[in-house]
Design an enzyme around this catalytic site. Structure first.
Site, PDB file in Angstrom:
ATOM      1  N   HIS A  61       0.835  -1.200   0.000  1.00  0.00           N
ATOM      2  CA  HIS A  61       0.000   0.000   0.000  1.00  0.00           C
ATOM      3  C   HIS A  61       0.869   1.249   0.000  1.00  0.00           C
ATOM      4  O   HIS A  61       1.803   1.366   0.794  1.00  0.00           O
ATOM      5  CB  HIS A  61      -0.945  -0.015   1.191  1.00  0.00           C
ATOM      6  N   ARG A  68      -5.507 -10.403  -5.287  1.00  0.00           N
ATOM      7  CA  ARG A  68      -6.742  -9.660  -5.013  1.00  0.00           C
ATOM      8  C   ARG A  68      -7.234  -9.005  -6.297  1.00  0.00           C
ATOM      9  O   ARG A  68      -6.445  -8.437  -7.048  1.00  0.00           O
ATOM     10  CB  ARG A  68      -6.528  -8.578  -3.948  1.00  0.00           C
ATOM     11  N   GLU A 102     -16.436  -4.280   2.489  1.00  0.00           N
ATOM     12  CA  GLU A 102     -15.798  -3.007   2.816  1.00  0.00           C
ATOM     13  C   GLU A 102     -16.678  -1.770   2.695  1.00  0.00           C
ATOM     14  O   GLU A 102     -16.163  -0.655   2.707  1.00  0.00           O
ATOM     15  CB  GLU A 102     -14.499  -2.830   2.021  1.00  0.00           C
ATOM     16  N   ASP A 106     -12.090   1.402   3.832  1.00  0.00           N
ATOM     17  CA  ASP A 106     -13.143   1.841   2.919  1.00  0.00           C
ATOM     18  C   ASP A 106     -14.478   1.978   3.640  1.00  0.00           C
ATOM     19  O   ASP A 106     -15.289   2.834   3.302  1.00  0.00           O
ATOM     20  CB  ASP A 106     -13.231   0.922   1.703  1.00  0.00           C
ATOM     21  N   ARG A 121      -6.533  -3.627   7.660  1.00  0.00           N
ATOM     22  CA  ARG A 121      -6.462  -2.306   8.286  1.00  0.00           C
ATOM     23  C   ARG A 121      -5.184  -1.583   7.870  1.00  0.00           C
ATOM     24  O   ARG A 121      -4.159  -2.185   7.632  1.00  0.00           O
ATOM     25  CB  ARG A 121      -6.551  -2.407   9.795  1.00  0.00           C
ATOM     26  N   ARG A 135      -9.162   6.467  -3.607  1.00  0.00           N
ATOM     27  CA  ARG A 135      -8.906   5.366  -2.683  1.00  0.00           C
ATOM     28  C   ARG A 135      -8.752   5.920  -1.265  1.00  0.00           C
ATOM     29  O   ARG A 135      -8.492   7.115  -1.074  1.00  0.00           O
ATOM     30  CB  ARG A 135      -7.655   4.619  -3.110  1.00  0.00           C
TER      31      ARG A 135
HETATM   32  P1  PGA Z   1      -7.356  -0.481  -0.654  1.00  0.00           P
HETATM   33  O1  PGA Z   1      -6.909  -0.291   0.832  1.00  0.00           O
HETATM   34  O2  PGA Z   1      -7.558   0.870  -1.250  1.00  0.00           O
HETATM   35  O3  PGA Z   1      -6.217  -1.228  -1.223  1.00  0.00           O
HETATM   36  O4  PGA Z   1      -8.596  -1.298  -0.590  1.00  0.00           O
HETATM   37  C1  PGA Z   1      -7.375   0.754   1.501  1.00  0.00           C
HETATM   38  C2  PGA Z   1      -6.534   1.009   2.712  1.00  0.00           C
HETATM   39  O5  PGA Z   1      -5.769   0.175   3.125  1.00  0.00           O
HETATM   40  O6  PGA Z   1      -6.690   2.094   3.253  1.00  0.00           O
END
Ligand code: PGA
Length: 878
Positions: free
Chosen positions: A140, A395, A505, A542, A580, A711
């Site tokens: 991420h 994913r 989510e 999310d 998370r 996002r």
């Molecule tokens: P994602 O994760 O956008 O990959 O679903 C969101 C996040 O971890 O805040």
């Protein structure tokens, strides 16, 4: 404590001075003087001095364009140096009279406590050996620091450790100082912002580097200490095959909204992991082969090596040859078609058995002390990491699978899958899953997007089972989302079971999670395809972005409760996977408290969670720090399993329902319904500019559009930079104020005292509010927001004050975090460096928005440095 603080301050001071020398050497004393004036101005301004504030803004105003970048860099680098010192002080050597840090004591103390509460020694040992915790490293995009700099930071930490000995000679001390000076100069003369985005393969390599440089050492050492703690309390040992914590990865497997992660990338990353694993074991085995020159062996070892004079070496050399063959094979496979040799290791047992055989033989022959050295460490690595290093998850978004099926049904003349209702979809999917004839016609020419989905499924089918974790479906909402993936995998030739995991989510999807899983489990044939537990992923960030943290937290909690109930009724084991982020707005917070605040029964010896971006570095980047965090996970999961928190009282639940309802309506009333909100967000925060920061391989948006397409990470990131931190608290002010007004303060107090879930929420809220700063947020409005939108900004800052007031009302304190003076002190020290960066940032944003885009200009660079600096100062990006 006081002494530690003094030493920390000394270190911070020293690093700051060395940075000053570096800046002086490049820009001269006059420039350094300016920086000093800015810093002093900021410091006195924080103490409420108007003259200080004036000095600060005057000094900043006088900077010319060329000076903006070095000033931003100076404050950014200082904040990074302060982080290094702070991090080092968490793991520094403790003298004989100093208490061990909590993280090191937590497991031994817990074992004692559990024993005292009546858990038998046997039960404790069994449960500890059986724990199944998986930390899933993700790419991420929240890590702002470049790897080159991270390496220098680690080297600086090592020098702080080197100088932390009272008996250093003055020559030795000078040498350390010289090294520190050089490292700081190296960092100063290195650009802190990446020029280009990393590729997904770069990201995966970065993840492997964390294993190589930190976890490879930390894991066996952590297990050794857990074993000692268990033995000291119960007299029992941790089984050799216990791997209570394992690692998985999304790096190179998570393609949700990231077109750069292709089937070819996934394949490459799987091969790289095998190469890396073979290479790491080779280093171990070479060392062991050198050391294990003993001659006596038990009959089992003898049976394998005949009358060799050095039986251990003989067996290990065979293993070494196979590891070499495996590494060369992976190398060749990365570049084309490899020759498959029978020597290539394919199964973890082939790695484990020779090690176990040596281990047992040494013990049998009275050489246990040798067996329990590096050989045991290597064995534990082999059990934890295996031949594949990490298990790679895949994913993809539910809509991509639906679109693929839509193309297929359309091609076959069956109609449009996308237009069918859930019942029609399920009927079709089940019939096809049961059918022996293939669904995909030979001449089917899919669109590029569908071809990519199918190619990924083929990679999954072709990869060894032990190299993969789960197939996660983002934005899942119905049973058909799961069957769709099972069908696509079957069509790709997958012949073994695979964990296909819905990720819930949004608020609505979380509310439906229990019923969806119940329906799934009742579908004919589904249970037969489910080997092992039913895994369900909970999306924290999310859902918080969708509904605000009040309602999202409660929905996450209730979803888990229902899932526990459904699975226990159906007699299926449940594995909850917690998605998370690092920051509170994305469900983050200290793992230990978070795990202990999950609903009872939801942590039953199993726990799977993501570890994302910058958090990987903060928590696992250095071996000693990694050990501490592994300890926390182990202890918390053990405790939550054996001593689950209480079931909430009906009155608590009802109040939580009211808080959530108020929270979501207040949150959405602003974020979704206020007509000026999106425009205000764009003007007041650096949201647009953040997209230019080449943090990760994936785009900031799933598609073009407003807040809903953004996002969760850039959403939080933007609000963190301005210190309004809106997503982390918005809604609570209304929810709590209403409850207090209804006279429910006593009930709230009770919940805080007896319900870990609620207490943790309030603690996190308090922390976020202490870091938020309305006065800073106002600076952004003044400089960047058009006047018609300013009343909205004012209103939001007013809500921020209300939120703080409500928390104070609840905790009965006069100041946020009054109970934690060290945290307050840390925040206040940082503010001296953060304030100038915020001011600079508003100025840079204003200038940059007036000009044409000038990608590499000093102004743009300074802007990005200010972003990185603020993130470092708050120890959080998004
Ligand atoms: P994602 O994760 O956008 O990959 O679903 C969101 C996040 O971890 O805040």
């Amino acid at each position: 404590m006081a002494e530690i603080d003094a030493r920390l301050r000394e270190d911070v001071h020293q690093l700051g001075e060395l940075l000053g020398n570096t800046i002086n050497a490049q820009y001269g004393a006059a420039f350094l003087g300016k920086i000093e004036r800015i810093r002093k101005g900021a410091k006195t301004a924080r103490r409420g001095s108007a003259a200080g504030a004036e000095q600060l803004s005057a000094a900043l105003d006088q900077l010319n364009d060329d000076e903006l970048l070095p000033v931003a860099r100076a404050f950014n680098q200082f904040l990074n140096l302060a982080n290094i010192a702070e991090q080092y002080h968490r793991i520094r050597r403790r003298g004989a009279n100093e208490p061990e840090p909590f993280e090191s004591r937590v497991l031994p103390e817990l074992l004692q406590r559990l024993l005292a509460k009546g858990h038998s020694a046997d039960a404790l040992a069994r449960q500890l050996g059986r724990l199944d915790i998986e930390l899933v490293l993700t790419a991420h995009p929240t890590e702002v620091a470049r790897r080159t700099l991270i390496q220098k930071y680690d080297a600086i930490a090592a020098q702080l450790a080197a100088q932390d000995h009272s008996d250093l000679s003055s020559a030795e001390r000078e040498q350390v100082t010289a090294r520190l000076q050089r490292l700081i100069a190296e960092a100063w003369h290195t650009e802190e912002i990446r020029r280009s985005r990393p590729s997904p393969v770069d990201e995966a390599k970065w993840g492997f580097a964390v294993i190589e440089h930190s976890l490879w050492q930390a894991v066996p050492s952590f297990l050794r200490k857990a074993d000692q703690a268990l033995q000291a309390t119960t007299g029992l040992r941790l089984p050799l095959t216990a791997a209570p914590i394992r690692f998985a990865s999304w790096m190179g497997g998570d393609r949700d909204g990231n077109p750069n992660v292709t089937a070819a990338v996934t394949r490459e990353v799987l091969l790289l992991a095998r190469w890396m694993a073979a290479d790491l074991y080779l280093r171990d085995i070479e060392q062991l082969a050198a050391e294990l020159s003993m001659q006596q062996a038990n009959p089992e070892l003898r049976a394998q090596v005949g009358d060799s004079i050095e039986p251990y070496r003989s067996l290990l050399k065979q293993l070494r040859e196979r590891l070499r063959a495996t590494r060369s094979w992976a190398q060749e496979a990365l570049h084309g078609q490899p020759a498959v040799s029978p020597a290539v290791l394919q199964d973890n047992r082939e790695l484990l058995e020779p090690l176990q055989c040596c281990y047992q033989s040494l013990h049998d022959c009275g050489m246990g002390v040798i067996a329990d050295g590096p050989l045991l460490d290597c064995l534990r690595r082999a059990v934890t990491f295996g031949l594949f290093l990490v298990r790679l998850d895949v994913r993809q978004d539910a809509s991509r699978h639906a679109a693929a099926l839509d193309e297929i049904t359309d091609y076959l003349g069956l109609g449009h899958y996308a237009e069918w209702d859930e019942e029609a979809r399920l009927q079709f999917l089940q019939a096809e899953l049961d059918s022996r004839r293939p669904l995909l016609p030979a001449h089917f020419k899919p669109s590029a997007e569908t071809a990519e989905v199918l190619a990924t499924c083929r990679e999954v089918a072709a990869a060894p089972a032990a190299s993969l974790g789960s197939y996660v479906i983002s934005m899942a909402g119905a049973p058909s989302d799961v069957l769709a993936v099972q069908l696509l995998l079957k069509e790709a030739g997958l012949q073994r079971p695979m964990r296909v995991v819905p990720l819930f989510e949004t608020l609505a999807d979380l509310d439906q999670a229990g019923p969806v899983i119940e329906r799934l489990l009742n579908l004919p044939g589904y249970r037969a395809r489910l080997h092992g537990p039913q895994e369900v992923m909970i999306g924290y960030s999310d859902s918080a972005k969708d509904a605000g943290t009040t309602a999202a937290a409660w929905a996450q909690y209730r979803a888990q409760e229902t899932l526990v109930k459904v699975c226990s009724e159906q007699q299926v084991e449940l594995l909850l996977f917690h998605g998370r982020g690092g920051t509170v707005g994305r469900g983050g917070g200290p793992a230990h408290a978070a795990i202990l605040s999950q609903p009872p029964g939801s942590v039953a010896g199993r726990f799977r969670t993501t570890e994302q971006g910058e958090m990987i570095r903060f928590k696992f980047g250095l071996p000693d720090i990694a050990e501490q965090n592994l300890n926390l996970y182990l202890a918390a999961v053990l405790e939550a399993t054996l001593q689950p928190p209480p079931t909430p009282e009906p009155a608590w639940r009802e109040l939580m329902d009211r808080l959530a309802a108020d929270g979501v309506s207040a949150y959405r009333g602003v974020v979704r319904e206020h007509p000026q909100f999106v425009e205000y967000f764009r003007q007041a925060t650096p949201e647009q500019e953040l997209g230019r920061l080449p943090l990760g391989s994936r785009p900031a948006k799933r598609r073009a559009g407003g807040v809903e397409s953004l996002r969760a990470i850039p959403w939080i990131f933007a609000w963190t930079q301005t210190r309004l931190m809106l997503p982390a608290w918005l809604g609570w002010e209304h929810a709590l104020a209403n409850a207090l007004q209804r006279g429910e303060s006593q009930l709230l107090g009770q919940m805080r005292e007896h319900w870990p879930f609620f207490r943790t929420r309030i603690d996190m809220l308090e922390m976020v509010l202490a870091k938020a700063d309305g006065a800073i947020a106002e600076l952004y409005d003044e400089r960047l927001v058009e006047s018609s939108l300013r009343p909205l900004g004012e209103r939001l800052r007013d809500l921020l004050s209300q939120a703080s007031a409500a928390v104070l009302g609840l905790t009965g304190q006069s100041q946020l975090l009054a109970h934690s003076p060290e945290t307050l002190e840390a925040i206040s020290v940082r503010n001296t460096y953060l304030d100038p960066l915020h001011l600079l940032q508003t100025e840079l944003l204003a200038r940059s928005r007036q000009r044409e885009n000038q990608a590499d200009s000093p102004l743009e660079q300074a802007l990005l440095v200010s972003v990185a600096g603020i993130a470092a100062g708050l120890r959080n990006t998004g």
